[in-house]
Write an enzyme that holds these catalytic residues in place. Structure first.
Site, PDB file in Angstrom:
ATOM      1  N   GLU A   1      44.476  41.188  37.582  1.00  0.00           N
ATOM      2  CA  GLU A   1      44.763  41.189  35.822  1.00  0.00           C
ATOM      3  C   GLU A   1      45.122  39.579  35.826  1.00  0.00           C
ATOM      4  O   GLU A   1      44.774  38.749  35.749  1.00  0.00           O
ATOM      5  CB  GLU A   1      45.076  41.669  34.567  1.00  0.00           C
ATOM      6  CG  GLU A   1      44.744  40.653  33.287  1.00  0.00           C
ATOM      7  CD  GLU A   1      42.766  40.573  33.331  1.00  0.00           C
ATOM      8  OE1 GLU A   1      42.503  41.570  33.833  1.00  0.00           O
ATOM      9  OE2 GLU A   1      42.966  40.586  32.678  1.00  0.00           O
ATOM     10  N   ASP A   2      46.566  39.141  35.928  1.00  0.00           N
ATOM     11  CA  ASP A   2      47.269  38.166  35.997  1.00  0.00           C
ATOM     12  C   ASP A   2      47.468  37.454  37.201  1.00  0.00           C
ATOM     13  O   ASP A   2      47.878  36.067  36.990  1.00  0.00           O
ATOM     14  CB  ASP A   2      48.327  38.157  35.106  1.00  0.00           C
ATOM     15  CG  ASP A   2      48.248  38.832  33.682  1.00  0.00           C
ATOM     16  OD1 ASP A   2      46.697  38.403  33.693  1.00  0.00           O
ATOM     17  OD2 ASP A   2      49.138  39.704  33.113  1.00  0.00           O
TER      18      ASP A   2
END
Ligand code: MN
Length: 761
Positions: free
Chosen positions: A104-105
């Site tokens: 996600e990051d």
């Protein structure tokens, strides 16, 4: 390269009340780190080594990213891993915890994780990432419930939700660095969604920590007040508990009742809930002291109850016998509240070992009997084992009553949860299609749906819906339910509405046909339909014991009443006289008794647009241009056959059963008809013929092939769609030109009655 951490992640400078997992101060892979100590308790050295390689990978991926308080981002996944290590979760879960935010990051892909740490870990990380993406908007209780179910259903693997819960726990523990309004939002969501899930899964510690933390941020004043009160009351609490424990044990021992006795404590938020629910004050809260007594058999439960009531006085209204009257989920126990030694009320649950075991096995049974085929997937079995293990690990603190009360928890639900365009979540049975969804929203939407957008892409109405789908139905003002929908809808609601529509549609069409048939019968008697008065109609309706004119017309259209008969009866009821040439009565009886004074009635024209009121016989498949006969069938209404159809030969002598019909000129509909072909048995023949049919502007409705082994010839049976005889003749001419087509003819009235000997689908 300073990146900003996603704002749901924040670190608090000092740890607060819930310290599960507890933030690491040392590099995680050093000997004395919090994670290291936890892992060594239950994992083999090579497993721990694997964890460190994931740790280093995550460390690099998040390098340079700092949480709100300035701590390196890696502290977050490490803390999440600590929470799960406390639960003794397996290695893939710990790896997934460490890696849960990298996809996600950071630039890392699921593919990379799969290559480095295996597909299982990649799937878990992917699952957590997906959960992060669905957003909860609505505030209603029912919606929160559906949202929780959706999260569980989407997790598929229970470990995904466990990672998510640990993630949420750490975010809650470090919520202090966030802005107050953000704190409130996250706390609200935690309280409504994640705490109940933890509760259902029997993760008691996480559940209570999530509730207490949410409470702290949502109602800081009340939180402080209750903490203070607890602290004050706690002074001699430990002492009190052990004193009560000792006296209970002593009392049971004296009376020779074998028992295991344990104490339990309510957490802060549950005290608050009790206080606000019953307008009681803190000091009045009865069950701050809670105990459980497990004895060897059922009679011992009541003995133990008597023993305890002998020890401390019971509060009369507080006794519940769930042994005599078990809860709906099968839970059995005795509940009683006693006046404790220092005036403190104490709540006691008494149950037998068997009840205790059945309680746990009940949970197991739930998983095991869940699938009706008694076929459990490996995943379901694993899930069952994990939950069992979690229960064992937590047996100290876990309240299996809570667990059982939520026995309906459904990690493998029979339902799917989808979003409406407004963000509401609808629960539908598994296998539900877009049509089911449309009817679930509203019957009008169902009756007029034409297409669907699923996750913003057009899809056919029969598309099966999946968890988390965003579904938008497209309606058309002229759209109507399609009988074919009945083949794939799964909800009773959709089925009932479609059936109802089709039925009323059929009777409407039949009524229209019936009216035409009646009008023609009247005209044959030289009466214009508008000469029939309302009075005549009313009398006839009453005579028939019906309510509406349309019912009579429908009956005529369906062949349940004869048009000629109804026409005569209408006339007999009124002043309108037939032409005086023949006596009304004479003609009337002539008709009734079948004397053939009858001159043939005007013919009914067949437009092809009558829908279900008129059927084209499947034996002969008439097409425009064919001489036709209408045959009144009591069940099917008007069925149209060709004149020469063998199936009706025997009825030809019974003129009351049939009706003269003719084709309406200029009708543009396509009609089905059957063709038989004999062709040389060689590859590619079917394709050649199919393309010949297409070239003639016709469609193939059905095809089947019959070939004998070793035979040089094969028989092909086609159902094709044509406009009329001329069109069919052109088509057959075209097909004859294909080399190796030996014979071709139209199939009419085969003995089987449906035209083809063999049909494919
Ligand atoms: Mn996270």
């Amino acid at each position: 390269m300073q990146k900003t951490a996603p704002n749901t992640h924040a670190d608090s400078p000092k740890p607060n009340s819930a310290q599960l997992g507890s933030a690491p101060l040392l590099p995680a892979d050093s000997e004395e780190s919090a994670l290291s100590i936890r892992l060594k308790q239950y994992l083999k050295p090579q497993d721990v080594e694997q964890v460190w390689s994931a740790y280093r990978f995550a460390f690099q991926a998040h390098e340079g990213v700092v949480r709100k308080t300035g701590e390196p981002y890696i502290s977050h996944p490490v803390s999440v891993a600590c929470v799960l290590a406390d639960l003794h979760m397996d290695v893939p879960t710990i790896l997934a915890a460490l890696l849960h935010d990298v996809v996600e990051d950071t630039d890392v892909t699921t593919q990379e994780i799969s290559e480095k740490f295996g597909p299982q870990v990649a799937e878990l990380v992917d699952g957590v990432t997906k959960l992060d993406k669905i957003e909860f908007q609505s505030a209603s209780v029912a919606q929160a419930e559906n949202f929780r179910k959706m999260l569980l259903a989407m997790s598929q693997d229970v470990r995904v939700i466990l990672v998510k819960l640990a993630d949420r726990l750490h975010n809650m523990q470090t919520l202090e660095a966030m802005k107050p309004e953000k704190q409130k939002l996250i706390a609200q969501e935690t309280l409504e969604i994640y705490a109940p899930i933890a509760n259902r899964l029997g993760l008691n510690d996480i559940y209570q920590a999530l509730e207490d933390l949410s409470f702290q941020y949502l109602y800081p004043m009340r939180y402080r007040a209750i903490s203070k009160a607890i602290l004050a009351a706690r002074g001699n609490r430990k002492e009190v508990i052990s004193k009560i424990l000792d006296s209970i044990k002593q009392q049971l021992l004296t009376l020779n009742i074998e028992a295991e006795v344990s104490g339990r404590e309510k957490h802060l938020y549950s005290i608050y809930k009790k206080m606000s629910g019953k307008t009681t004050t803190f000091s009045q809260i009865y069950d701050i002291y809670g105990f459980r007594v497990v004895v060897k058999d059922l009679p011992s439960c009541y003995l133990a109850l008597g023993a305890l009531h002998g020890l401390y006085k019971p509060i009369p209204s507080k006794f519940k016998d769930y042994i005599a009257i078990p809860k709906a989920n099968g839970y059995q126990s005795l509940h009683t509240t006693l006046f404790g030694p220092f005036g403190t009320p104490i709540e006691v649950q008494i149950r037998s070992t068997e009840m205790h075991n059945i309680a746990d096995a009940g949970v197991a049974a739930h998983w095991l009997y869940k699938s009706s085929d008694a076929q459990l997937t490996a995943l379901q079995q694993q899930t069952h084992q994990w939950l069992q293990r979690l229960l064992e690990i937590q047996s100290e603190s876990s309240d299996s009553l809570d667990f059982l009360e939520h026995l309906k928890i459904d990690l493998f639900p029979d339902e799917v949860y989808v979003f409406t365009p407004k963000g509401t979540i609808l629960a539908l049975p598994k296998g539900a299609t877009a049509v089911d969804f449309a009817y679930a929203v509203h019957s009008d939407i169902g009756n007029s749906c034409v297409a669907v957008r699923i996750n913003h892409e057009l899809a056919p109405l029969r598309t099966e819906l999946h968890n988390g789908d965003h579904v938008e139905i497209i309606t058309g003002s002229l759209a109507k339910p399609n009988p074919a929908w009945l083949n794939y809808v799964v909800t009773g609601r959709a089925r009932a509405h479609i059936r109802h529509f089709l039925k009323s549609q059929k009777s409407m069409e039949s009524a229209q046909l019936g009216e035409r048939m009646l009008n023609q019968a009247l005209r044959a008697l030289h009466v214009e339909p508008n000469q029939i008065t309302d009075q005549q109609w009313q009398k006839l309706i009453r005579d028939y014991g019906l309510k509406k004119k349309s019912e009579i017309l429908t009956d005529i259209g369906l062949g349940k009443r004869q048009n000629v008969m109804v026409a005569h009866q209408l006339l007999a009821l009124g002043e309108v006289q037939e032409e005086p040439s023949e006596g009304t009565l004479g003609k009337f009886f002539g008709k009734i008794f079948g004397k053939s004074t009858k001159k043939p009635l005007d013919t009914i024209t067949i437009r092809g647009s009558e829908g279900m009121a008129v059927q084209f016989a499947q034996c002969c498949r008439p097409i425009p241009g064919d001489p036709i006969l209408g045959f009144i069938n009591k069940d099917k209404g008007l069925v149209v056959h060709t004149h020469d159809c063998p199936a009706i030969r025997k009825f030809r002598l019974d003129p009351d059963k049939w009706l003269d019909v003719e084709w309406e000129p200029e009708n543009q509909r396509l009609y089905k008809t059957n063709l038989n072909l004999t062709v040389a048995n060689q590859p590619g023949m079917l394709a050649k013929i199919a393309s010949g049919i297409a070239d003639a502007g016709s469609n193939i409705d059905n095809v089947s092939v019959e070939e004998e082994d070793g035979s040089a010839y094969a028989n092909l049976y086609f159902t094709v769609q044509v406009r009329d005889r001329v069109h069919l003749a052109e088509l057959m001419r075209g097909l004859r030109k294909i080399p190796d087509v030996v014979r071709i003819n139209r199939a009419k009235g085969n003995t089987t009655g449906n035209g083809t000997k063999k049909t494919s689908q």
